[in-house]
Motif scaffolding. Structure first.
Motif, PDB file in Angstrom:
ATOM      1  N   ASP A   1       2.837   0.213   3.490  1.00 31.62           N
ATOM      2  CA  ASP A   1       3.009  -1.230   3.730  1.00 31.62           C
ATOM      3  C   ASP A   1       3.774  -1.842   2.578  1.00 31.62           C
ATOM      4  OD1 ASP A   1       1.468  -2.000   6.181  1.00 31.62           O
ATOM      5  OD2 ASP A   1      -0.221  -1.205   5.042  1.00 31.62           O
ATOM      6  N   ALA A   2       4.654  -2.768   2.887  1.00 29.76           N
ATOM      7  CA  ALA A   2       5.301  -3.603   1.874  1.00 29.76           C
ATOM      8  C   ALA A   2       5.798  -4.844   2.604  1.00 29.76           C
ATOM      9  CB  ALA A   2       6.446  -2.875   1.185  1.00 29.76           C
TER      10      ALA A   2
ATOM     11  N   THR B   1       0.835  -1.202   0.000  1.00 29.13           N
ATOM     12  CA  THR B   1       0.000   0.000   0.000  1.00 29.13           C
ATOM     13  C   THR B   1       0.866   1.247   0.000  1.00 29.13           C
ATOM     14  OG1 THR B   1      -0.199   0.032   2.429  1.00 29.13           O
ATOM     15  CG2 THR B   1      -1.867  -1.184   1.200  1.00 29.13           C
ATOM     16  N   ALA B   2       0.397   2.269  -0.704  1.00 32.38           N
ATOM     17  CA  ALA B   2       1.172   3.491  -0.906  1.00 32.38           C
ATOM     18  C   ALA B   2       0.347   4.720  -0.518  1.00 32.38           C
ATOM     19  CB  ALA B   2       1.595   3.613  -2.368  1.00 32.38           C
ATOM     20  N   PHE B   3       1.001   5.694   0.091  1.00 30.04           N
ATOM     21  CA  PHE B   3       0.369   6.983   0.353  1.00 30.04           C
ATOM     22  C   PHE B   3       0.336   7.812  -0.934  1.00 30.04           C
ATOM     23  CE2 PHE B   3       2.233   6.006   4.596  1.00 30.04           C
ATOM     24  CZ  PHE B   3       1.056   5.996   5.323  1.00 30.04           C
ATOM     25  N   PHE B   4      -0.591   8.760  -1.001  1.00 26.90           N
ATOM     26  CA  PHE B   4      -0.582   9.723  -2.097  1.00 26.90           C
ATOM     27  C   PHE B   4      -1.271  11.004  -1.642  1.00 26.90           C
ATOM     28  CE2 PHE B   4      -4.632   7.551  -2.570  1.00 26.90           C
ATOM     29  CZ  PHE B   4      -5.521   8.553  -2.939  1.00 26.90           C
ATOM     30  N   ARG B   5      -0.993  12.075  -2.353  1.00 25.23           N
ATOM     31  CA  ARG B   5      -1.625  13.362  -2.087  1.00 25.23           C
ATOM     32  C   ARG B   5      -2.681  13.598  -3.166  1.00 25.23           C
ATOM     33  NH1 ARG B   5       0.228  16.338   1.742  1.00 25.23           N
ATOM     34  NH2 ARG B   5      -0.856  18.149   0.869  1.00 25.23           N
ATOM     35  N   ALA B   6      -3.958  13.532  -2.755  1.00 24.12           N
ATOM     36  CA  ALA B   6      -5.041  13.667  -3.729  1.00 24.12           C
ATOM     37  C   ALA B   6      -5.151  15.091  -4.272  1.00 24.12           C
ATOM     38  CB  ALA B   6      -6.366  13.248  -3.087  1.00 24.12           C
TER      39      ALA B   6
ATOM     40  N   ASP C   1      10.557   9.861   0.469  1.00 24.01           N
ATOM     41  CA  ASP C   1       9.600   8.828   0.858  1.00 24.01           C
ATOM     42  C   ASP C   1       9.560   7.746  -0.217  1.00 24.01           C
ATOM     43  OD1 ASP C   1       7.859   7.823   2.719  1.00 24.01           O
ATOM     44  OD2 ASP C   1       6.111   8.923   1.997  1.00 24.01           O
ATOM     45  N   THR C   2       9.547   6.483   0.190  1.00 24.02           N
ATOM     46  CA  THR C   2       9.490   5.386  -0.759  1.00 24.02           C
ATOM     47  C   THR C   2       8.070   5.222  -1.302  1.00 24.02           C
ATOM     48  OG1 THR C   2       9.138   3.827   1.052  1.00 24.02           O
ATOM     49  CG2 THR C   2      11.399   4.160   0.309  1.00 24.02           C
ATOM     50  N   PHE C   3       7.929   4.486  -2.410  1.00 21.43           N
ATOM     51  CA  PHE C   3       6.620   4.357  -3.049  1.00 21.43           C
ATOM     52  C   PHE C   3       5.625   3.629  -2.145  1.00 21.43           C
ATOM     53  CE2 PHE C   3       3.443   2.427  -5.804  1.00 21.43           C
ATOM     54  CZ  PHE C   3       3.092   3.486  -6.617  1.00 21.43           C
TER      55      PHE C   3
ATOM     56  N   ASP D   1       0.652  13.608  -6.223  1.00 22.47           N
ATOM     57  CA  ASP D   1       1.972  13.104  -5.837  1.00 22.47           C
ATOM     58  C   ASP D   1       1.830  11.761  -5.123  1.00 22.47           C
ATOM     59  OD1 ASP D   1       3.136  15.329  -6.869  1.00 22.47           O
ATOM     60  OD2 ASP D   1       3.424  16.341  -4.947  1.00 22.47           O
ATOM     61  N   MET D   2       2.734  10.831  -5.418  1.00 28.04           N
ATOM     62  CA  MET D   2       2.694   9.511  -4.787  1.00 28.04           C
ATOM     63  C   MET D   2       3.576   9.475  -3.546  1.00 28.04           C
ATOM     64  SD  MET D   2       0.452   7.856  -6.337  1.00 28.04           S
ATOM     65  CE  MET D   2       0.746   6.365  -5.415  1.00 28.04           C
ATOM     66  N   THR D   3       3.388  10.433  -2.643  1.00 28.84           N
ATOM     67  CA  THR D   3       4.113  10.461  -1.375  1.00 28.84           C
ATOM     68  C   THR D   3       3.214  11.072  -0.320  1.00 28.84           C
ATOM     69  OG1 THR D   3       5.052  12.696  -1.552  1.00 28.84           O
ATOM     70  CG2 THR D   3       6.264  10.918  -2.641  1.00 28.84           C
TER      71      THR D   3
END
Length: 352
Positions: free
Chosen positions: A100-101, A77-82, A94-96, A86-88
């Motif tokens: 969770d990984a 699972t990855a965070f993102f800024r809606a 910050d890693t992709f 941005d995928m952080t």
């Protein structure tokens, strides 16, 4: 020919049974807000932001039934800024898959997992305050994890030793014993440079929930800030106890904890003491009024600073997956001088 069709049907039936034992799920959450924000010592900003109540994220989760009560699972699972795409989380480097990984095996013995997963501090912190895992308006989460360098409140003044998630770790989770469960964390430092070998992060948390009462506690001993590089920090120990009790007409929350840094690269020792209080008051079948406060006293050698944060808000569920919310927060930091700020936000959160 008839025997061939029978064999093919049997094979397909077996294949279908095996497939039914495995599942992969696309899941996540989108949280957006609009508001007027002012941090202590900062400038007021009107903005549309991501993650007002929960940091937006998406990902894949899956399990496979291996038989005999044994299961395999994975979480990517990855965070993102809606607000920007941005995928952080907005954290540099910050890693992709920074949420969770990991992969694990579970059974009657509990679960053993490998990879990036939650740090010991995360679950106890979000379960013992009414604003959950909000990095925007939760007083306890801000005091635990979010510095304010402009007002002199640095990483040394926050409660937790490093991130809310740890990479390169082994986690053992016990089965539930009458509502009591524990997680033991060991994060490898993976350092090779002289003087940095053997550095690691260790910790554990205990969670109890039965009826209206929930209790939590965690302990961490942290030496590694960024396991992907040679980033060893002064040893920081932190712990917290907390919980909540649901009286139906009101749900009360409370925590108490301390964090200490033994000076090595820092010029002096650091001691931070934090306590928090909160409540949820149901006002309709779908809505609750929320209020929370956190206070931290930071002792850096002979110097002393204080941070006090109050938030009042309302959360209303439109369905099981969608809610709207609003909150007002006052944040005050007293270091060399007093600085304060007030923020107002309103937003919508949707789970999928």
């Amino acid at each position: 020919m008839k025997n061939t069709f029978i064999a093919l049907a049997a094979a397909l039936a077996c294949s279908g049974a095996a497939y039914a034992q495995s599942n992969v799920q696309l899941t996540g959450l989108v949280d957006m807000y609009a508001g007027s924000l002012k941090a202590p010592a900062g400038e007021r900003t009107s903005a549309v932001g991501s993650g007002g109540m929960t940091t937006s994220w998406w990902g894949l989760k899956g399990t496979e039934d291996l038989g005999g009560g044994l299961k395999a699972d994975f979480n990517l699972t990855a965070f993102f800024r809606a607000d920007t795409g941005d995928m952080t989380r907005g954290i540099p480097s910050d890693t992709f898959f920074s949420r969770d990984a990991n992969v694990g095996l579970s059974g009657s013995f509990g679960r053993v997992g490998l990879g990036r997963d939650k740090a010991p501090n995360f679950l106890p912190t979000i379960l013992s305050n009414p604003f959950g895992d909000s990095f925007v308006v939760s007083p306890l989460v801000l005091h635990a994890n979010v510095p304010n360098f402009a007002a002199g409140w640095t990483n040394a003044q926050t409660t937790t030793g490093t991130d809310t998630g740890w990479s390169n770790q082994i986690i053992y989770s016990t089965p539930s014993f009458g509502g009591l469960k524990a997680n033991v964390h060991y994060q490898f430092g993976e350092q090779t440079a002289q003087g940095k070998r053997g550095k690691k992060n260790v910790g554990a948390n205990v969670l109890y929930g039965a009826g209206p009462l929930s209790l939590v506690a965690f302990y961490e001993r942290v030496q590694i800030a960024k396991p992907t590089g040679i980033d060893v920090q002064d040893t920081k120990t932190d712990w917290m106890v907390g919980g909540n009790y649901n009286f139906n007409v009101v749900k009360l929350y409370g925590t108490y904890g301390q964090a200490k840094i033994k000076a090595q690269t820092l010029p002096v020792d650091v001691k931070n003491t934090t306590y928090s209080l909160g409540l949820d008051v149901p006002v309709t079948t779908a809505g609750t009024i929320k209020a929370a406060a956190a206070h931290t006293k930071s002792e850096v050698g002979a110097a002393e600073g204080k941070r006090t944060t109050f938030t009042v808000g309302y959360d209303h569920f439109l369905s099981k997956r969608t809610d709207v919310y609003g909150a007002v927060m006052y944040d005050r930091i007293k270091w060399t001088e007093s600085k304060s700020g007030t923020s107002v936000v309103a937003g919508i959160r949707h789970r999928f």
